[in-house]
Design a protein around this motif. Sequence first.
Motif, PDB file in Angstrom:
ATOM      1  N   THR A   1       7.769   1.868 -23.544  1.00 51.45           N
ATOM      2  CA  THR A   1       6.831   1.654 -24.817  1.00 51.45           C
ATOM      3  C   THR A   1       5.906   0.506 -24.805  1.00 51.45           C
ATOM      4  N   VAL A   2       5.058   0.406 -25.625  1.00 50.30           N
ATOM      5  CA  VAL A   2       4.044  -0.543 -25.496  1.00 50.30           C
ATOM      6  C   VAL A   2       3.745  -0.393 -26.965  1.00 50.30           C
TER       7      VAL A   2
ATOM      8  N   VAL B   1       3.787  12.654 -16.732  1.00 52.81           N
ATOM      9  CA  VAL B   1       3.627  11.559 -17.797  1.00 52.81           C
ATOM     10  C   VAL B   1       3.259  12.215 -19.230  1.00 52.81           C
ATOM     11  N   GLN B   2       4.012  12.008 -20.183  1.00 53.06           N
ATOM     12  CA  GLN B   2       3.704  12.303 -21.475  1.00 53.06           C
ATOM     13  C   GLN B   2       3.768  10.950 -22.549  1.00 53.06           C
ATOM     14  N   LEU B   3       2.682  11.211 -23.459  1.00 54.48           N
ATOM     15  CA  LEU B   3       2.579   9.907 -24.465  1.00 54.48           C
ATOM     16  C   LEU B   3       2.720  10.265 -25.678  1.00 54.48           C
ATOM     17  N   GLN B   4       3.568   9.602 -26.309  1.00 54.13           N
ATOM     18  CA  GLN B   4       3.706   9.965 -27.923  1.00 54.13           C
ATOM     19  C   GLN B   4       3.367   8.505 -28.526  1.00 54.13           C
TER      20      GLN B   4
ATOM     21  N   GLY C   1       6.375   6.200 -23.503  1.00 51.88           N
ATOM     22  CA  GLY C   1       5.821   7.231 -22.370  1.00 51.88           C
ATOM     23  C   GLY C   1       7.000   7.634 -21.796  1.00 51.88           C
ATOM     24  N   SER C   2       6.756   8.825 -20.949  1.00 48.00           N
ATOM     25  CA  SER C   2       7.787   9.409 -20.025  1.00 48.00           C
ATOM     26  C   SER C   2       7.384   9.222 -18.623  1.00 48.00           C
TER      27      SER C   2
ATOM     28  N   VAL D   1      -1.369   4.819 -16.771  1.00 48.16           N
ATOM     29  CA  VAL D   1      -1.540   5.013 -15.390  1.00 48.16           C
ATOM     30  C   VAL D   1      -0.297   5.162 -14.691  1.00 48.16           C
ATOM     31  N   GLU D   2      -0.187   6.330 -13.996  1.00 48.39           N
ATOM     32  CA  GLU D   2       1.303   6.507 -13.528  1.00 48.39           C
ATOM     33  C   GLU D   2       1.353   5.841 -12.164  1.00 48.39           C
ATOM     34  N   SER D   3       2.463   5.447 -11.971  1.00 49.72           N
ATOM     35  CA  SER D   3       2.940   4.471 -10.902  1.00 49.72           C
ATOM     36  C   SER D   3       2.517   4.822  -9.377  1.00 49.72           C
TER      37      SER D   3
END
Length: 113
Positions: free
Chosen positions: A73-74, A1-4, A23-24, A94-96
Amino acid sequence: VQLQASGGGLVQAGGSLRLSCVGSGPIYKMGWYRQAPGKERELVADITSRGDTKYGDSVKGRCTINRDSAKNTVDLTLDSLKPDDTAVYYCHAVESYTRREYWGQGTQVTVSS
């Protein structure tokens, strides 16, 4: 997971702040934490893939978090800003499947009085 993450900067007291994070990968929960100098990192707000939300005590009543699960997106809106809201804000996920936690790079928010 990557977050921007995006948003933040210098804002005036009484104003509003909007932060966004993309997130990815498969994400169960997304949200924001913050850390002020000399203080522990604390939850601002988070939201699950089902739409369940949780808000930190210091922002309840003036914070809204929304999520587009399809786009991962959040968006966080924090109103009635106070100088105490000054902190580095971190996107969190938190990854699923593994429930592993991931952190974004952090964005500085400074509230001027």
